[in-house]
Write an enzyme that holds these catalytic residues in place. Structure first.
Site: not given
Ligand code: NAD
Length: 292
Positions: A52, A96, A119
């Protein structure tokens, strides 16, 4: 059979984003800024976060990685989230997953400001998505929609069978494919570990999205001729012929299924690459204040 080439499409989208970033900077704006929090040193999570961050560099975004030790308390993590929520130099951030077991994932996701939740996991964004209101879409389902759209695959009126009901892939995918939108307007069947006669369901599908995490689960005798098959699975399978000692396997038995398909995603080179690209698109939207 035609491949849904995630490598090609993700490169194309990254080039489009890079162009927008150049334009933003030329017009006197700063580059979009994505932050990522990683707790602990799980190998797969580290690989995902690194890719990422690397993708941010490729398109000219600023990125910040906050790497916390595995024994970080929930309170400490929530403190970092609070700081990112109010840091005006950060457009969006992610935590994460999975988190170490002593941290409650729900508390963490609830603490992220919805307008920075690139997200798309905050209940506020999930609710907005369900109601077809502007929201950050979760990265993997968004990437799948993008692939279907770029390959101009007709979805309206089609029967879409999704295998797996996780909060990050299967469940949101079912909402998105049923939405009054393009891609969308499907009749959706959401299958999971309690589904009886799964094969009966998949054989009726025009579009199958396999997201269950069982290597090569979907076999040729479960797929009707001409179906579109999207393989979300990413599982490390021991393979002594590889230097790493493993290979990445999808949820679809590609060699036997692909000849029956009109379109199919490969693994690797399909959905996985699109996931990272979607996160970049969401971060760009955050920087441009397109959603909130
Ligand atoms: P998960 O692992 O949280 O859950 C699996 C789901 O599959 C559950 O809903 C379960 O009910 C269902 N399931 C399990 N066995 C089944 C069976 N025999 N029949 C029907 N349903 C069954 O799901 P996840 O986090 O969405 O992950 C699924 C796979 O997708 C994993 O391989 C994961 O690594 C991969 N993944 C890939 C990406 C990507 O970017 N390509 C992103 C996220 C997840």
């Amino acid at each position: 059979m035609q491949l849904l080439d995630g490598k090609k499409i993700s490169s194309l989208i990254k080039a489009e984003i890079a162009e927008e970033v150049r334009f933003m900077r030329q017009s006197g704006h700063r580059a979009p800024h994505l932050a990522a929090i990683l707790v602990g040193s799980d190998g797969a999570s580290q690989t995902y976060v690194n890719s990422k961050v690397k993708s941010c560099e490729e398109v000219g975004f600023q990125s910040t990685l906050i790497h916390l030790p595995a024994d970080t308390s929930e309170a400490e993590l929530l403190h970092h989230i609070g700081q990112l929520n109010t840091d005006t130099s950060v457009d969006g951030f992610i935590v994460q997953l999975p988190l170490p077991s002593h941290i409650d994932e729900h508390n963490v996701l609830m603490a992220i400001a919805p307008e920075k939740d690139v997200d798309g996991f905050h209940p506020s964004n999930v609710g907005r998505m369900a109601l077809n209101l502007p929201s950050y879409l979760p990265a993997t389902p968004k990437g799948i929609l993008e692939l279907l759209q770029r390959y101009e695959i007709e979805t309206a009126g089609k029967h879409c069978v999704i295998i797996g009901r996780s909060h990050i892939v299967g469940l949101p995918m079912s909402l998105l494919m049923a939405r009054k939108a393009t891609p969308g307007n499907c009749t959706v069947t959401l299958c999971h570990s309690h589904t009886r006669n799964l094969k009966e369901e998949t054989l009726r599908a025009d579009i199958i999205i396999a997201a269950l995490g069982k290597p090569e689960f979907l076999k040729a005798d479960m797929v009707k001729e001409g179906a579109v098959v999207v393989d979300v699975g990413i599982t490390r399978v021991a393979d002594s012929s590889k230097k790493s000692g493993y290979r990445i396997a999808g949820d679809v038995a590609f060699a036997e299924v692909s000849p029956k398909c009109s379109y199919i995603t490969p693994v690797p080179g399909g959905v996985g690459l699109m996931t990272v690209t979607s996160l970049l698109q969401n971060t760009l939207s955050a920087a441009k204040k397109e959603i909130y």
